[in-house]
Design an enzyme around this catalytic site. Structure first.
Site, PDB file in Angstrom:
ATOM      1  N   HIS A 181      71.796  35.026  94.570  1.00 36.79           N
ATOM      2  CA  HIS A 181      72.693  36.050  95.114  1.00 36.79           C
ATOM      3  C   HIS A 181      73.190  36.982  94.002  1.00 36.79           C
ATOM      4  O   HIS A 181      73.104  38.206  94.118  1.00 36.79           O
ATOM      5  CB  HIS A 181      73.867  35.359  95.826  1.00 36.79           C
ATOM      6  CG  HIS A 181      74.882  36.305  96.402  1.00 36.79           C
ATOM      7  ND1 HIS A 181      74.956  36.593  97.744  1.00 36.79           N
ATOM      8  CD2 HIS A 181      75.868  37.021  95.813  1.00 36.79           C
ATOM      9  CE1 HIS A 181      75.943  37.460  97.956  1.00 36.79           C
ATOM     10  NE2 HIS A 181      76.518  37.718  96.794  1.00 36.79           N
ATOM     11  N   GLU A 182      73.698  36.393  92.928  1.00 36.99           N
ATOM     12  CA  GLU A 182      74.250  37.231  91.849  1.00 36.99           C
ATOM     13  C   GLU A 182      73.163  38.052  91.172  1.00 36.99           C
ATOM     14  O   GLU A 182      73.406  39.171  90.724  1.00 36.99           O
ATOM     15  CB  GLU A 182      74.994  36.368  90.823  1.00 36.99           C
ATOM     16  CG  GLU A 182      76.112  35.493  91.376  1.00 36.99           C
ATOM     17  CD  GLU A 182      77.082  36.194  92.314  1.00 36.99           C
ATOM     18  OE1 GLU A 182      77.257  37.418  92.205  1.00 36.99           O
ATOM     19  OE2 GLU A 182      77.634  35.520  93.197  1.00 36.99           O
TER      20      GLU A 182
ATOM     21  N   HIS B   3      72.515  41.141  93.034  1.00 39.39           N
ATOM     22  CA  HIS B   3      73.537  42.169  92.762  1.00 39.39           C
ATOM     23  C   HIS B   3      73.153  43.080  91.598  1.00 39.39           C
ATOM     24  O   HIS B   3      73.722  44.155  91.444  1.00 39.39           O
ATOM     25  CB  HIS B   3      74.880  41.509  92.432  1.00 39.39           C
ATOM     26  CG  HIS B   3      75.754  41.277  93.628  1.00 39.39           C
ATOM     27  ND1 HIS B   3      76.143  42.291  94.473  1.00 39.39           N
ATOM     28  CD2 HIS B   3      76.346  40.146  94.085  1.00 39.39           C
ATOM     29  CE1 HIS B   3      76.938  41.779  95.417  1.00 39.39           C
ATOM     30  NE2 HIS B   3      77.063  40.485  95.211  1.00 39.39           N
TER      31      HIS B   3
ATOM     32  N   GLU C 106      77.041  44.003  99.565  1.00 40.59           N
ATOM     33  CA  GLU C 106      77.022  42.558  99.869  1.00 40.59           C
ATOM     34  C   GLU C 106      75.987  42.188 100.923  1.00 40.59           C
ATOM     35  O   GLU C 106      75.351  41.144 100.822  1.00 40.59           O
ATOM     36  CB  GLU C 106      78.404  42.065 100.309  1.00 40.59           C
ATOM     37  CG  GLU C 106      79.424  41.953  99.186  1.00 40.59           C
ATOM     38  CD  GLU C 106      79.076  40.938  98.092  1.00 40.59           C
ATOM     39  OE1 GLU C 106      78.063  40.228  98.206  1.00 40.59           O
ATOM     40  OE2 GLU C 106      79.816  40.878  97.105  1.00 40.59           O
TER      41      GLU C 106
ATOM     42  N   TYR D 175      78.934  39.553 104.647  1.00 40.67           N
ATOM     43  CA  TYR D 175      77.738  38.875 104.127  1.00 40.67           C
ATOM     44  C   TYR D 175      76.802  38.480 105.277  1.00 40.67           C
ATOM     45  O   TYR D 175      75.647  38.889 105.327  1.00 40.67           O
ATOM     46  CB  TYR D 175      78.112  37.583 103.396  1.00 40.67           C
ATOM     47  CG  TYR D 175      78.881  37.709 102.116  1.00 40.67           C
ATOM     48  CD1 TYR D 175      80.122  38.309 102.072  1.00 40.67           C
ATOM     49  CD2 TYR D 175      78.379  37.177 100.935  1.00 40.67           C
ATOM     50  CE1 TYR D 175      80.848  38.384 100.892  1.00 40.67           C
ATOM     51  CE2 TYR D 175      79.088  37.254  99.750  1.00 40.67           C
ATOM     52  CZ  TYR D 175      80.321  37.854  99.731  1.00 40.67           C
ATOM     53  OH  TYR D 175      81.026  37.927  98.572  1.00 40.67           O
TER      54      TYR D 175
END
Ligand SMILES: [Zn+2]
Length: 487
Positions: free
Chosen positions: A348-349, A352, A371, A428
């Site tokens: 997930h990060e 980003h 997001e 999300y």
């Protein structure tokens, strides 16, 4: 960010956890086409030159900063505004945590963090300034004369930053010192004017312009440094080490220190990928996850243009948090028996880095924009790495969890959500479902082709929901109802 400790999210994750064990790892095809981007022109970007020295005993950063600000607003400017986020930690009532998180955020009780602005100069002239904003976290500076469109000015600041004993994004715990959102960063001026919102507790309340950074970091030699940008030099001076770090074309600059870090690295083409960790087994796993995630997203969306990427185990109770070239990961995730949680958060990060770091947006007014793409990219990571079955199960779980929110809008500002669970389910989960819906309507080729163009056209910029929605309208998909909902 990904919140893994709120109850709903844990339920979501636990429900998919069982799926994980059924899945066999199938390595993805890494030989897909990689787009080569023209080098981004950097000469009209703001430039931050910062000297920062850590007083380890007091946990105070002594700083001086020179910023070359380029007026790209199209207007004459009489004032400049900076976020001074550390002041959001100066009082208990300002602290950007929900009430039920306080004990986790401050394991030893509330601890103050703040910034003390000592001097603001333009050339050799003292400038008047005041501290404004709901949380005293905005610095308003009066310029000596009008700054015309296209003109540049140099602002010099001296300030001290007190780090709180807090294990949110900003502060220190027993293992790491998290130096994030720590320096005065110019607020974004867009079609709505200056964006001077405070550091709220829900979401990632940040919005910034891509800039260049040249930062001298002076720290006790016992610490290892994980940082945005590239370490250019390192000089030992008695018990301190002075690092020079350059971060070009990045929208923020963060660094994490620890005297307990293990550090391993690997190469992915010309990118050096690092894992900073405390627990041997999953530390090594996290390096491979980061490498796989960079590969999946580079192949699908477009090349990761930086030379470093660091996944950093941190005293961070919330789960994961993204900064350019660097992500913080809750160190307790490395101790779990299963790597699923760690893999989910690291993927997930890493996503980003595309949706937030390279293509930016106002994360307060339109948090769904980065997001939802990031959450859906995380699902795509699992799909590409482990197969379609896990993707289908992840999507099914999102549908079950968001069933009661079917009419709710994903398009809200962070301050309009009831709490972080409501926020997480709308932004999300519903956001990811929205993207899956689009993909089903347009097909894989058009879906990824559109995202690749979106990335290429908007990298290093800030985008709006309108732009994103219109992009899909051109592909024949109207997502207004899905985005705005009925309430
Ligand atoms: Zn996130």
């Amino acid at each position: 960010m990904v919140l893994i400790l709120n109850k709903k999210k844990v339920i979501t994750l636990i429900s998919v956890l069982s799926v994980f064990f059924l899945v066999f790892a199938v390595l993805i095809d890494t030989n897909l086409h990689i787009e080569v981007f023209k080098k981004h022109k950097a000469d009209n970007l703001n430039m931050y030159l910062i000297n920062v020295s850590l007083n380890d005993k007091e946990k105070i950063l002594k700083c001086s900063q020179n910023i070359t600000y380029v007026n790209k607003t199209g207007k004459n400017l009489k004032k400049l505004y900076f976020h001074i986020y550390p002041n959001a930690f100066s009082k208990e009532e300002y602290a950007p945590f929900e009430k039920n998180e306080f004990k986790k955020a401050y394991p030893n009780g509330f601890s103050k963090g703040y910034i003390n602005i000592r001097k603001v100069f333009e050339k050799k002239y003292n400038l008047d300034f005041k501290i404004v904003g709901e949380k005293e976290d905005i610095l308003e500076v009066d310029l000596r004369c009008n700054l015309k469109p296209g003109e540049k000015t140099n602002i010099y600041l001296e300030y001290d930053v007190k780090l709180p004993n807090s294990i949110g994004r900003f502060g220190y715990g027993d293992y790491t010192i998290n130096i994030t959102n720590w320096y005065p960063i110019v607020c974004v001026y867009d079609s709505r004017g200056w964006n001077i919102k405070s550091y709220e507790e829900i979401g990632d309340p940040f919005y910034s312009d891509v800039s260049n950074f040249d930062v001298n970091i002076n720290i006790p030699k016992k610490y290892k440094l994980a940082t945005t940008g590239i370490i250019k030099s390192k000089k030992l001076n008695n018990d301190y080490v002075l690092y020079n770090v350059k971060g070009n074309n990045v929208r923020d600059f963060a660094f994490i220190l620890s005297d307990k870090f293990n550090v391993i690295s690997t190469k992915l083409k010309d990118i050096k990928v690092y894992s900073y960790f405390f627990d041997e087994k999953l530390g090594r796993e996290s390096l491979q996850i980061a490498k796989d995630a960079l590969t999946v997203f580079s192949d699908l969306f477009g090349e990761y243009p930086y030379k470093t990427y660091s996944v950093v185990a941190s005293d961070f109770f919330i789960g994961g948090m993204e900064y350019p070239n660097l992500v913080m990961i809750d160190k307790t995730l490395y101790k779990r028996n299963s790597k699923f949680f760690l893999e989910y958060v690291v993927a997930h990060e890493t996503a980003h880095q595309w949706w937030y770091s390279l293509v930016g947006n106002d994360e307060i007014s339109e948090p769904w924009l980065d997001e939802s793409l990031t959450e859906y990219s995380t699902i795509i990571y699992f799909e590409k790495k482990y197969g379609k079955e896990i993707k289908d199960r992840l999507i099914k779980n999102l549908k079950i969890n968001t069933y009661r929110k079917s009419n709710k809008s994903v398009f809200k500002s962070t301050t309009e959500f009831e709490n972080s669970i409501d926020y997480s389910l709308c932004v999300y989960s519903k956001g990811a479902l929205l993207l899956d819906d689009i993909r089903n309507k347009v097909g894989d080729d058009a879906f990824f082709d559109t995202l690749r163009k979106y990335y290429k056209q908007n990298m290093y910029k800030n985008v709006t929901s309108e732009k994103f929605i219109n992009m899909w309208k051109k592909r024949g998909v109207n997502i207004d109802k899905m985005v705005y909902g009925n309430n």
